[in-house]
Design a protein around this motif. Structure first.
Motif, PDB file in Angstrom:
ATOM      1  N   GLU A   7       0.793  -1.004   0.095  1.00  0.00           N
ATOM      2  CA  GLU A   7      -0.325  -0.040   0.030  1.00  0.00           C
ATOM      3  C   GLU A   7       1.091   1.295  -0.133  1.00  0.00           C
ATOM      4  O   GLU A   7       1.861   1.077   0.779  1.00  0.00           O
ATOM      5  N   HIS A   8       0.240   2.018  -0.948  1.00  0.00           N
ATOM      6  CA  HIS A   8       1.588   3.133  -0.671  1.00  0.00           C
ATOM      7  C   HIS A   8       0.303   4.915  -0.632  1.00  0.00           C
ATOM      8  O   HIS A   8      -1.143   4.511  -1.418  1.00  0.00           O
ATOM      9  N   LEU A   9       0.656   5.570  -0.209  1.00  0.00           N
ATOM     10  CA  LEU A   9      -0.156   6.899   0.221  1.00  0.00           C
ATOM     11  C   LEU A   9       0.698   7.715  -0.934  1.00  0.00           C
ATOM     12  O   LEU A   9       1.500   8.086   0.004  1.00  0.00           O
ATOM     13  N   TYR A  10       0.086   8.220  -1.418  1.00  0.00           N
ATOM     14  CA  TYR A  10       0.918   9.831  -1.809  1.00  0.00           C
ATOM     15  C   TYR A  10       0.054  11.135  -1.695  1.00  0.00           C
ATOM     16  O   TYR A  10      -0.606  11.196  -2.294  1.00  0.00           O
ATOM     17  N   LYS A  11       0.705  11.698  -1.345  1.00  0.00           N
ATOM     18  CA  LYS A  11       0.483  13.331  -1.565  1.00  0.00           C
ATOM     19  C   LYS A  11       1.093  13.816  -3.210  1.00  0.00           C
ATOM     20  O   LYS A  11       1.503  14.282  -3.199  1.00  0.00           O
ATOM     21  N   LEU A  12      -0.558  14.501  -3.534  1.00  0.00           N
ATOM     22  CA  LEU A  12       0.446  15.048  -4.948  1.00  0.00           C
ATOM     23  C   LEU A  12      -0.446  16.287  -5.109  1.00  0.00           C
ATOM     24  O   LEU A  12      -1.016  16.337  -4.400  1.00  0.00           O
ATOM     25  N   LEU A  13       0.563  17.573  -5.662  1.00  0.00           N
ATOM     26  CA  LEU A  13      -0.330  18.620  -5.941  1.00  0.00           C
ATOM     27  C   LEU A  13      -0.774  19.092  -7.481  1.00  0.00           C
ATOM     28  O   LEU A  13      -0.235  18.544  -8.094  1.00  0.00           O
ATOM     29  N   VAL A  14      -1.689  20.271  -7.271  1.00  0.00           N
ATOM     30  CA  VAL A  14      -2.266  20.102  -8.246  1.00  0.00           C
ATOM     31  C   VAL A  14      -1.685  21.674  -8.609  1.00  0.00           C
ATOM     32  O   VAL A  14      -2.360  22.830  -7.777  1.00  0.00           O
ATOM     33  N   ILE A  15      -0.940  22.150  -9.214  1.00  0.00           N
ATOM     34  CA  ILE A  15      -0.453  23.554  -9.468  1.00  0.00           C
ATOM     35  C   ILE A  15      -0.585  24.647 -10.347  1.00  0.00           C
ATOM     36  O   ILE A  15      -1.371  23.662 -11.308  1.00  0.00           O
ATOM     37  N   GLY A  16      -1.258  25.957 -10.698  1.00  0.00           N
ATOM     38  CA  GLY A  16      -0.321  26.927 -12.143  1.00  0.00           C
ATOM     39  C   GLY A  16      -1.598  27.580 -11.555  1.00  0.00           C
ATOM     40  O   GLY A  16      -2.617  27.691 -11.001  1.00  0.00           O
ATOM     41  N   ASP A  17      -1.988  28.350 -12.577  1.00  0.00           N
ATOM     42  CA  ASP A  17      -2.587  29.509 -12.983  1.00  0.00           C
ATOM     43  C   ASP A  17      -3.612  30.074 -11.588  1.00  0.00           C
ATOM     44  O   ASP A  17      -4.333  28.746 -12.364  1.00  0.00           O
ATOM     45  N   LEU A  18      -4.348  30.606 -11.579  1.00  0.00           N
ATOM     46  CA  LEU A  18      -5.790  30.770 -11.570  1.00  0.00           C
ATOM     47  C   LEU A  18      -6.680  30.697 -11.988  1.00  0.00           C
ATOM     48  O   LEU A  18      -6.724  30.630 -13.433  1.00  0.00           O
ATOM     49  N   GLY A  19      -7.938  30.069 -12.363  1.00  0.00           N
ATOM     50  CA  GLY A  19      -8.866  28.815 -13.871  1.00  0.00           C
ATOM     51  C   GLY A  19      -7.900  28.117 -14.995  1.00  0.00           C
ATOM     52  O   GLY A  19      -9.047  28.050 -16.157  1.00  0.00           O
ATOM     53  N   VAL A  20      -7.070  27.574 -14.364  1.00  0.00           N
ATOM     54  CA  VAL A  20      -6.582  26.284 -15.469  1.00  0.00           C
ATOM     55  C   VAL A  20      -7.191  25.334 -16.206  1.00  0.00           C
ATOM     56  O   VAL A  20      -7.385  24.745 -16.127  1.00  0.00           O
ATOM     57  N   GLY A  21      -8.008  25.078 -14.441  1.00  0.00           N
ATOM     58  CA  GLY A  21      -8.590  23.506 -14.535  1.00  0.00           C
ATOM     59  C   GLY A  21      -8.139  22.886 -13.539  1.00  0.00           C
ATOM     60  O   GLY A  21      -8.506  21.867 -13.426  1.00  0.00           O
ATOM     61  N   LYS A  22      -7.336  23.230 -12.364  1.00  0.00           N
ATOM     62  CA  LYS A  22      -7.131  22.362 -11.172  1.00  0.00           C
ATOM     63  C   LYS A  22      -8.640  21.789 -10.781  1.00  0.00           C
ATOM     64  O   LYS A  22      -8.729  20.467  -9.941  1.00  0.00           O
ATOM     65  N   THR A  23      -9.035  22.431 -10.229  1.00  0.00           N
ATOM     66  CA  THR A  23     -10.395  22.273  -9.261  1.00  0.00           C
ATOM     67  C   THR A  23     -10.665  21.201 -10.035  1.00  0.00           C
ATOM     68  O   THR A  23     -11.387  20.357 -10.119  1.00  0.00           O
ATOM     69  N   SER A  24     -11.289  21.393 -11.180  1.00  0.00           N
ATOM     70  CA  SER A  24     -11.962  21.013 -12.353  1.00  0.00           C
ATOM     71  C   SER A  24     -11.967  18.925 -12.796  1.00  0.00           C
ATOM     72  O   SER A  24     -12.412  18.452 -12.926  1.00  0.00           O
ATOM     73  N   ILE A  25     -10.445  19.803 -13.114  1.00  0.00           N
ATOM     74  CA  ILE A  25      -9.208  17.794 -13.050  1.00  0.00           C
ATOM     75  C   ILE A  25      -9.400  17.373 -11.548  1.00  0.00           C
ATOM     76  O   ILE A  25      -9.954  16.105 -11.903  1.00  0.00           O
TER      77      ILE A  25
END
Ligand code: GDP
Ligand code: MG
Length: 181
Positions: A7-25
């Motif tokens: 079992e692996h637990l990985y923290k992954l970051l989703v970064i980039g400018d405002l409005g590029v679609g991070k939350t949507s992805i």
């Protein structure tokens, strides 16, 4: 006898400018939905995705969404801490968000390294590819070169709206993280 179970637990970051679609992805990937109604993320937010990687291996991904601080173009060390990988996202319809990609990459690399001293694996996402492919997107070779030069392990054209390539991009990132451990 039971098969060995990893079992692996990985923290992954989703970064980039405002409005590029991070939350949507993240929403598309974790909750299988999409909303065109724009709501800026408020507060720290993360979502969990469980991958049955192979018969012996379960990978749990903790996807960290930026909470509005992306307008400052950088994050704190505390936010990046213990992440094993990242997606850096830009919007193919807004060239300025692509120009910000190297800034995000530098910010990340300057504040975070893996316990073994290596930089974390980062995959570049050219999001909103459902909106048409203008600019550099016609030129895959150029993007391959860009990724090589700036230390991205790969890049994908994605669409949170049409659900294009998000699973593929995640598998690519996880594969590199597993290989790095
Ligand atoms: P964030 O600020 O990076 O978290 O961006 P959001 O996920 O909030 O998205 C910003 C806007 O872009 C919203 O109106 C989304 O509906 C829209 N959006 C996000 N991803 C896509 C996509 O793949 N295609 C299209 N057409 N719109 C998208
Ligand atoms: Mg957001």
């Amino acid at each position: 006898m039971q098969a060995p179970h990893k079992e692996h637990l990985y923290k992954l970051l989703v970064i980039g400018d405002l409005g590029v679609g991070k939350t949507s992805i993240i929403k598309r990937y974790v909750h299988q939905n999409f909303s065109s109604h724009y709501r800026a993320t408020i507060g720290v937010d993360f979502a969990l995705k469980v991958l049955h990687w192979d018969p012996e291996t379960v990978v749990r991904l903790q996807l960290w969404d930026i909470a509005g601080q992306e307008r400052f173009g950088n994050m704190t060390r505390v936010y990046y801490r213990e992440a094993m990988g990242a997606f850096i996202v830009f919007d193919v319809t807004r060239p300025a968000t692509f120009e910000a990609v190297t800034k995000w990459k530098n910010d990340l690399d300057s504040k975070l390294t893996l316990p073994n001293g290596k930089p974390v694996s980062v995959v570049l996402l050219a999001n909103k590819c459902d909106q048409g492919k203008d600019m550099l997107m016609n030129n895959g070779l150029k993007m391959d070169q860009f990724c090589k030069e700036h230390g991205f392990v790969g890049w994908f054209e994605t669409s949170a709206k049409e659900n294009i390539n998000i699973d593929e991009a995640s598998r690519c990132l996880v594969k590199h993280i597993l290989a790095n451990e």
